[in-house]
Design an enzyme around this catalytic site. Structure first.
Site, PDB file in Angstrom:
ATOM      1  N   GLU A 265       0.797  -1.216   0.000  1.00  0.00           N
ATOM      2  CA  GLU A 265       0.000   0.000   0.000  1.00  0.00           C
ATOM      3  C   GLU A 265       0.838   1.278   0.000  1.00  0.00           C
ATOM      4  O   GLU A 265       0.447   2.274  -0.605  1.00  0.00           O
ATOM      5  CB  GLU A 265      -0.931  -0.002   1.234  1.00  0.00           C
ATOM      6  CG  GLU A 265      -2.014  -1.053   1.208  1.00  0.00           C
ATOM      7  CD  GLU A 265      -3.157  -0.676   0.273  1.00  0.00           C
ATOM      8  OE1 GLU A 265      -3.065   0.392  -0.366  1.00  0.00           O
ATOM      9  OE2 GLU A 265      -4.106  -1.466   0.158  1.00  0.00           O
TER      10      GLU A 265
ATOM     11  N   SER B  26     -27.804 -34.261  48.330  1.00  0.00           N
ATOM     12  CA  SER B  26     -26.825 -34.903  49.220  1.00  0.00           C
ATOM     13  C   SER B  26     -25.376 -34.578  48.870  1.00  0.00           C
ATOM     14  O   SER B  26     -24.466 -35.208  49.414  1.00  0.00           O
ATOM     15  CB  SER B  26     -27.019 -36.423  49.161  1.00  0.00           C
ATOM     16  OG  SER B  26     -28.297 -36.795  49.622  1.00  0.00           O
TER      17      SER B  26
END
Length: 796
Positions: A102, A361
Site C-alpha cells: 500500500e 446430598s
C-alpha cells in the site's frame, strides 16, 4: 579601424550571480513555505481533525479460548464487527505485506507522497485515465475518518486531512488507526476482525499466505471476498507476492512456495461456543474488547455435543449444565450453562451453573470430613441408619429403607441420610455452615431461618459454580476455591478440610463405581475419580460432583423452572452424563491422589469403634480395617435411645458362683462385677441375634428378673412362622390387619427392611396389602427402642 571603434563602444556583458539567484529563489520558496504553513496552521485550527469520529465507533467484544480462538463475538451498537488491536499484536508478516503493497515509503513521507502524486497525475494526463493511485496509508486513514466523493476537491480534502494526521499523530498511531478501522467488506472493519471472520484466528497468528491475502482485501473486499471468490482472492494475493519479491522483501523461493497454497476461508462473524460463559464475561467486563478464557476448545466442543445429544433422550423441557474446572488455576476448561443454547423449550438461554438450587446430598462428604477433623469419627465408625428424631426432624433415606448398623464409608458411599444427619448433629449445623461459608459456599437459607440439620439433605440453596469450588477441596488437599472465569479475578485458596480428612473422603468416594447398577454402552468401570451424587426434593435437581488431582467436574440435570421431574436423580440421570464426559477427558488427567503420611490403616472393632489392640477379644464382635488420622480411633457415638449405653460397655452384677445376673434387691451373696460390650439398643432389630443384648448378657437368676419390662412390644394378628395363603385364582394376598400391644409412643413398622406407614397411628395398627409369594420379616420398634419381630410366608 571602424570595427575597432565599434568594438570599443560595446558595453561589457554582465554574468549572472548564481549565488544571488539561488538565494533569491530560496527566499521565495521559504516565503511560500511559511505562507503555506501559516495557511495550513490556520486551516488546522478552523477545520480540526474529526478524530472523535473514531472514538464514537465502539469496538465489538470478542471472547476467545485458551489459544486465542473465538468462542463468541458481540458486535458494536451499529452491528459492526471491529476488534481492537495494536501494532505489536499483529503478525510482522502482515505489516510487511501491507506497507510494501500500500505505501512503501510510509515512514518517509509527510502524509502525502509527492513523487507518487506527480507520477499518478502525469500518467493520468498522458493516458487520459487513472493508471495508478497516489494514496498513502495516511490518506486512506483520512478517508476512513472523513469519507469524500471521488473529485478533485475530495482528493484535496483527503490530502489535507492526511497532513493533519501526520502533524498531530505519530506514524505508529496512524498505522494503528488503519489496522483497527480499515474496511474489509460489509460490517467487517479492521484486520483483527477480518482475521477472525475469514480465518478463525487472531491476526498475530497469520501465516505468510494469510497475511498477503488480508493485505490486499481492503482494495475490493466484496469483489475479492475469500470465502465467496477464492480464485479472485488468490489472484490478488499473488500480485502482492510478486511485488514483495520484486522489492526483495520476501525471497522469490518463499513467494513461489506461498503461491502453491490455495485460498481457504469461511465466514465466522458469529461463533457460538460457550455462549453463556461469553455472555457472563462481557457483562462483568463491558469495557474489555478482547476477553481471554481458559476454555479448552476441543474439549468444550466434544462435551457440548455430548450434553446436547444426551438431553435429547430426556423429557421435554429438561436441561443440563456442566463445568470442568482446572484445579491448578480455578478456571473452567469446559463451561456449559445449558443443554441447548438455541432451544427455548429447554430454556437454553438460562445459565444453570449460576442458578441457586437445592444441592441434595452433595454436601455429605464435607459433613464426614469435618467429623474426621474434629476427632468424632474414623472411616469405619459405627453409625445408626435407623429411625430417629432430632427435635422433631425425622429424615428418611431416598429408598425409604433403613439399614441398621453401617460404617462411615458405607453411609457416605451409599449416600444414606440418617447417618449423615447423625454426624452433622455431632459436628453442629452452625459449625458446618460457617466452614462452608468460609470456603466460598454461603448456603442460601430462608430469610428467618438459621442453619439446621436439614443442610445434610439439601436444606439450603447453592449453585453449580459454588459446588464445584468447594468440591475441588477433595482433589486439592482440603483447600477449596472459587471458580474464576477470567485471569482478572484473583485465585482464592480457602481451607475447608485437612489434607488427611480430604484424602480419606476422596478415597471412600473413589471406591464407588460409576457404573453401579447401570448398564450403558459408554461406561467403563473403575474410573479413578471421587464423585458424589445428589437429588433435591421432588427430583427437581439431579447432581453429581467429581474431583481428582487435575480437575473438578460438576454436572446438573433438571428443569430450569424448578418443576418436578420424573425419575430424575443423581444416580440415574447425572451419573450417566458424567460417565460420558469422563470418556472424553485426556487419560493423563485421570490421576489418583497420594495418601498423606499421617493417614494410617488399623483394625478397629464394633460395637465399641476403638482400636482392636485396646479391646478384649470378647468385646471385639466385628473387625474392620479403618483409615485413621494420627492413629486416633474415636469411640462409637452414644445411643440416642439408651442413656445406659455409653460407648458400648455395660456393667452388670453376677452371682460369683453361678454367673447368673443379680442385683442388690434380689441377692445378698457374693457378687462379681463384669463388663460386656453391647451394641446400641437402636441397632438391635437389625443385627444378628448372637450380637443382641439378650444373647450376650447373662440370664437373670431366679427372682431377679422382676425388673424386666413386661410391656415389650408384641405383634398381634399373625403368628410366628405362619404361612398365609392367597385366595384361589389370585396371585397376591388380600389385606392383612396387624396391631401392636405393649408398645410405647410412635411406632415404626418394617417389612423386609422397608419402612411402612401405619394406617391408624393412634391405635398402633398397620395394614399389609398385595403381598406376593415369598418369605417376609416384620419388625416393630417403639420410641424407646424396644422391638418385636416375626417371620411368615405367603403361598398360593
Amino acid at each position: 579601424m571602424k570595427e575597432a571603434l565599434v568594438a570599443s563602444t560595446k558595453k561589457p556583458v554582465k554574468k549572472k550571480n548564481s549565488k544571488r539567484f539561488w538565494f533569491k529563489n530560496l527566499k521565495r520558496l521559504l516565503a511560500l513555505f511559511i505562507v503555506c504553513f501559516i495557511a495550513f496552521w490556520i486551516l488546522d485550527k478552523v477545520y480540526p481533525l474529526p478524530i472523535d469520529q473514531f472514538d464514537k465507533r465502539s469496538f465489538a467484544q470478542l471472547v476467545v479460548d485458551a489459544n486465542g480462538k473465538p468462542l463468541r463475538a458481540f458486535p458494536d451498537k451499529q452491528g459492526v464487527w471491529r476488534y481492537p488491536v495494536t501494532i505489536d499484536q499483529v503478525s510482522p508478516l502482515y505489516l510487511e505485506a501491507l506497507i510494501n503493497y500500500e505505501d512503501q515509503y510510509f515512514y518517509q513521507h509527510p502524509g502525502v507522497n509527492p513523487i507518487a502524486l506527480i507520477r499518478a497525475v502525469g500518467q493520468a494526463a498522458y493516458h487520459g485515465e487513472v493508471i495508478s493511485g497516489a494514496s498513502t496509508l495516511t490518506m486512506q486513514v483520512a478517508r476512513i475518518l472523513e469519507p469524500h466523493d471521488k473529485s478533485v476537491s475530495g482528493k484535496l480534502q483527503q490530502m489535507f486531512r492526511a497532513l493533519q494526521l501526520e502533524w498531530h499523530y505519530s506514524k505508529d498511531d496512524i498505522l494503528t488507526y488503519y489496522l483497527n478501522y480499515a474496511p474489509f467488506g460489509g460490517t467487517i472493519e479492521g484486520v483483527e476482525a477480518a482475521s477472525f471472520t475469514y480465518l478463525g484466528k487472531s491476526s498475530k497468528d497469520l501465516t505468510a499466505s494469510e497475511a498477503a491475502l488480508l493485505a490486499v482485501l481492503p482494495q475490493a473486499p466484496s469483489w475479492n471476498r475469500p470465502d465467496l471468490h477464492p480464485e479472485r482472492a488468490k489472484e490478488q494475493r499473488n500480485k502482492l507476492l510478486d511485488r514483495l519479491a520484486e522489492f526483495g522483501v520476501w525471497s522469490k523461493a518463499q513467494v513461489n512456495d506461498i503461491k502453491q497454497e490455495d485460498v481457504w476461508a469461511e465466514y465466522y462473524t458469529q461463533p457460538i461456543l460457550a455462549p453463556l460463559l461469553a455472555r457472563e464475561l462481557i457483562q462483568r467486563y463491558p469495557k474489555e474488547r478482547l476477553i481471554q478464557t481458559s476454555i479448552d476448545r476441543t474439549l468444550q466442543t466434544e462435551i457440548d455435543w455430548t450434553v446436547s445429544d444426551y438431553i435429547q433422550g430426556k423429557e421435554e423441557g429438561m436441561s443440563a449444565a456442566v463445568i470442568v474446572m482446572d484445579n491448578d488455576t480455578s478456571m473452567p476448561l469446559v463451561y456449559i450453562g445449558s443443554a441447548d443454547f438455541g432451544n427455548e423449550q429447554r430454556a437454553g438461554y438460562v445459565d444453570m451453573t449460576q442458578a441457586i438450587r437445592s444441592p441434595g446430598s452433595t454436601l455429605k462428604p464435607f459433613i464426614y470430613g469435618l467429623g474426621l477433623d474434629r476427632g468424632l469419627i474414623h472411616s469405619e465408625s459405627l453409625l445408626f441408619d435407623v429411625p430417629q428424631s432430632f427435635d422433631g426432624y425425622k429424615p428418611r433415606n431416598f429408598s425409604e429403607n433403613f439399614n441398621g448398623a453401617v460404617s462411615v464409608s458405607q453411609a457416605l458411599g451409599r449416600s444414606l441420610n440418617m447417618p449423615a444427619v447423625q454426624v452433622l448433629n455431632e459436628v453442629s449445623p452452625e459449625y458446618f455452615y460457617s466452614k462452608l461459608t468460609n470456603a466460598g459456599l454461603k448456603l442460601s437459607l430462608p430469610e428467618t431461618a438459621s442453619p439446621n440439620l436439614s443442610l445434610a439433605l439439601g436444606g439450603g440453596g447453592a449453585s453449580l459454580q459454588q459446588l464445584v469450588g468447594v468440591f475441588s477441596s477433595l482433589g486439592n488437599d482440603g483447600v477449596a476455591t472459587k471458580l474464576r472465569l477470567s485471569e482478572a479475578e484473583p485465585r482464592l485458596q480457602l481451607p475447608l478440610l485437612s489434607q488427611q480428612s480430604s484424602w480419606i473422603v476422596q478415597q471412600v468416594l473413589w471406591q464407588v463405581p460409576l457404573n453401579n447398577q447401570i448398564s450403558h454402552r459408554y461406561f467403563s468401570a473403575n474410573t479413578p475419580i471421587a464423585y458424589k451424587t445428589g437429588t433435591s426434593y421432588g427430583s427437581r435437581d439431579a447432581w453429581v460432583l467429581a474431583s481428582n488431582a487435575k480437575v473438578t467436574i460438576g454436572v446438573w440435570v433438571g428443569m430450569p423452572d424448578g418443576s418436578f421431574s420424573v425419575n430424575n436423580s443423581g444416580r440415574t440421570t447425572a451419573v450417566p452424563l458424567l460417565q460420558r464426559i469422563m470418556n472424553t477427558l485426556p487419560q493423563e488427567w485421570i490421576e489418583p491422589i497420594n495418601k498423606p503420611g499421617s493417614v494410617t490403616t488399623a483394625t478397629i472393632c464394633w460395637p465399641l469403634g476403638t482400636l482392636a489392640s485396646l479391646q478384649s477379644k470378647a468385646s471385639c464382635h466385628k473387625q474392620r480395617s479403618a483409615y485413621l488420622v494420627d492413629d486416633t480411633a474415636p469411640a462409637t457415638f452414644t445411643d440416642p435411645l439408651s442413656s445406659e449405653w455409653s460407648h458400648g460397655l455395660f456393667k452388670v452384677q453376677v452371682d460369683a458362683e453361678t454367673g447368673l445376673r443379680v442385683n442388690a434387691q434380689c441377692f445378698d451373696g457374693e457378687v462379681e462385677h463384669r463388663e460386656f460390650a453391647l451394641w446400641p439398643k437402636s441397632l438391635e432389630p437389625w443385627i444378628a441375634k448372637p450380637y443382641r443384648s439378650d444373647s450376650i448378657l447373662p440370664k437373670y437368676a431366679a427372682g431377679c428378673d422382676s425388673r424386666v419390662s413386661l410391656n415389650k412390644p408384641r405383634i398381634k394378628g399373625i403368628d410366628q412362622d405362619s404361612t398365609l395363603y392367597a385366595e384361589p385364582q389370585q396371585d397376591s394376598l388380600p389385606e392383612v390387619q396387624l396391631w401392636a400391644e405393649g408398645a410405647t409412643g410412635q411406632l415404626h413398622w418394617f417389612l423386609n427392611g422397608h419402612l411402612l406407614e401405619p394406617s391408624l397411628q393412634t391405635y398402633h395398627r398397620i395394614a399389609l396389602k398385595d403381598l406376593n409369594q415369598g418369605q417376609y420379616e416384620l419388625i416393630l420398634i417403639d420410641e424407646t427402642g424396644a422391638f418385636s419381630e416375626i417371620s411368615f410366608s405367603v403361598a398360593k
